[in-house]
Design a protein around this motif. Sequence first.
Motif, PDB file in Angstrom:
ATOM      1  N   GLN A   1       0.926   4.423  -5.683  1.00 21.58           N
ATOM      2  CA  GLN A   1      -0.182   3.978  -4.847  1.00 21.58           C
ATOM      3  C   GLN A   1       0.216   4.091  -3.374  1.00 21.58           C
ATOM      4  O   GLN A   1       0.347   3.105  -2.668  1.00 21.58           O
ATOM      5  N   MET A   2       0.410   5.307  -2.928  1.00 20.13           N
ATOM      6  CA  MET A   2       0.495   5.550  -1.482  1.00 20.13           C
ATOM      7  C   MET A   2      -0.912   5.758  -0.935  1.00 20.13           C
ATOM      8  O   MET A   2      -1.105   5.859   0.283  1.00 20.13           O
TER       9      MET A   2
ATOM     10  N   GLU B   1      -2.513   5.392  -9.538  1.00 18.81           N
ATOM     11  CA  GLU B   1      -2.615   6.504 -10.475  1.00 18.81           C
ATOM     12  C   GLU B   1      -1.268   6.775 -11.132  1.00 18.81           C
ATOM     13  O   GLU B   1      -0.215   6.604 -10.522  1.00 18.81           O
ATOM     14  N   MET B   2      -1.305   7.208 -12.402  1.00 17.03           N
ATOM     15  CA  MET B   2      -0.102   7.603 -13.128  1.00 17.03           C
ATOM     16  C   MET B   2      -0.203   9.070 -13.520  1.00 17.03           C
ATOM     17  O   MET B   2      -1.272   9.546 -13.898  1.00 17.03           O
TER      18      MET B   2
ATOM     19  N   ALA C   1       0.818  -1.212   0.000  1.00 22.53           N
ATOM     20  CA  ALA C   1       0.000   0.000   0.000  1.00 22.53           C
ATOM     21  C   ALA C   1       0.852   1.263   0.000  1.00 22.53           C
ATOM     22  O   ALA C   1       0.326   2.359   0.195  1.00 22.53           O
ATOM     23  N   ASN C   2       2.157   1.109  -0.211  1.00 23.11           N
ATOM     24  CA  ASN C   2       3.054   2.264  -0.175  1.00 23.11           C
ATOM     25  C   ASN C   2       4.069   2.125  -1.318  1.00 23.11           C
ATOM     26  O   ASN C   2       5.261   1.910  -1.103  1.00 23.11           O
ATOM     27  N   ARG C   3       3.560   2.260  -2.542  1.00 25.25           N
ATOM     28  CA  ARG C   3       4.379   2.006  -3.727  1.00 25.25           C
ATOM     29  C   ARG C   3       4.410   3.247  -4.630  1.00 25.25           C
ATOM     30  O   ARG C   3       3.372   3.848  -4.906  1.00 25.25           O
ATOM     31  N   VAL C   4       5.596   3.596  -5.094  1.00 31.86           N
ATOM     32  CA  VAL C   4       5.770   4.688  -6.052  1.00 31.86           C
ATOM     33  C   VAL C   4       6.910   4.318  -6.995  1.00 31.86           C
ATOM     34  O   VAL C   4       7.944   3.804  -6.556  1.00 31.86           O
ATOM     35  N   PHE C   5       6.706   4.579  -8.275  1.00 33.79           N
ATOM     36  CA  PHE C   5       7.756   4.394  -9.277  1.00 33.79           C
ATOM     37  C   PHE C   5       7.998   5.718  -9.984  1.00 33.79           C
ATOM     38  O   PHE C   5       7.051   6.448 -10.306  1.00 33.79           O
TER      39      PHE C   5
END
Length: 515
Positions: A287-288, A293-294, A199-203
């Motif tokens: 997706q934090m 969303e992009m 639940a704490n993902r960012v690229f």
Amino acid sequence: MGRPLAAVVVLGLFAGCGGQPEGGGVIPSSSGEPPPDPFLPPDPIDPPIDVPPTLTCDPDVSVSAAGRALVVRDPAVLSRFSLERVMTQLIELAGATESPDVLLRRLFDAENPAAQAVFPDVTHCDDVDNAAFKNDPAVYCPRAEGALASSPGLFEPGHPDSFVPVAIVNRFDLTPQVGTTCGEYRIVFAKLSGRTDPANRVFLIFEAALPNPQGHDTLLGCRGMAEAWAALEDEPTVEAVADRLEQMFFAGLAPYRPIVHPDHYGAVSMDDDVYNVTHGQVRVSQQMQAPWEMREYHLEWASPMNPLPPGSTPQELRFVPVTVKNNPLPELFDRSNESEAAVAFRSEFIWNNLPDLSQSAFPKVRMRTGSKFNMGQSVVSGDATVDYASHAIGVAGADFASEIQSTIELSNFGQDCPPDDPLTAASILHRATSLTCAGCHAPQRFLGPERSLGCGLTFPSTLGEVHIDENGTLSEALTDVFLPRRAEVMSTYLQGCDLEAIMGSLEPPTGAIPK
């Protein structure tokens, strides 16, 4: 069957190129030297690539879909590609004064509203002059990712907010037929927390478009870069691979600029440029908070290629939000929406996009939408989801889907489709969705578990919402479909034997989102 190069006289697009004698397998190069570039390093690590004056047909040249010529994930290589190093290089080449930490935090501050600003002069998600949301307000403003604008750990090893490189990706297949660039070369960074917290993902994906040093000579101007990537497969050690990539990205492989250069991430783009026609971008996949969303950014600065108007205030390096390309607003598909923008969009969709969306070969399925129709976010669920079918399909005969279906039948699209899997309005709408960022990364959300696109086509499987995860794992879509296609494009180009095949595999000047 494609035309052999020996039988072709190249005109217009390849000015100065001529035919080759029967059996010779050679295309003369266009003449002229590229203009000097003040940002090329004066002393590259190696001598300039010796590009021959002619190309020789060699049908035995090939690039492996599973090799380092297309994707590099070796930890020893990636350790030289820290996000801080990338940001530092951009700042130094731009002559900017901000620190890498501040520049990155300012990017994330764009996801905060002005009332919660960390940096008052950033373009925030509720600013009226935010180009990303010129067509529709941000659905999620603020986003949880805006908290990263205050994080002290973006570059701190081991900190959950730090970003680690997970892949270096060669997108030579994005080279346009007109030869303005030699494709895109990407570094994928993942927020460390995503390895343990779903639940704490960012690229962060830095997608550099590399200018062609010979202008529009696609055949020879881009050959040195293609050969440099292909040669990675023959390097004897991981250290040698790291050395070569480090040179290409940070020092420059003459006559090419260093890939990590401030002009290569959208500084010389127009927001109305379509995805692969732009001169690079930086994309954020996150997706934090739900939903996934992009978003998309251009790096802007005052440069010789992007000068400021006379009398303007000197401009610092900055990330500016722009529309997410090929992500039209869902409500434009609703026939009951009679706004000027919606009517214009549906007309363009029918006449400009439907023929390409109807193609029976997967790589040829394309869509192009201008920024005047695009969203500032591409979302997998919720109010802004790109589920176009749910907006276009309504009362039969009075909805947009009926208009699409009538055009399919009148134009005889899909005549070669399997009888049990015809081309329908629903499949066209699903194809349009699959060409958005969210649709491409999470097709099962929109197309169902079968991921059917109609006419015998199926969108390949992803890793939920990504194609490369925090551990460098690749999706089936990449390993089984996209990478083999990219290997085919690059191999055909390097073989130099068939002009029709080369041009057919490169990107058309109208642009699209290829696989």
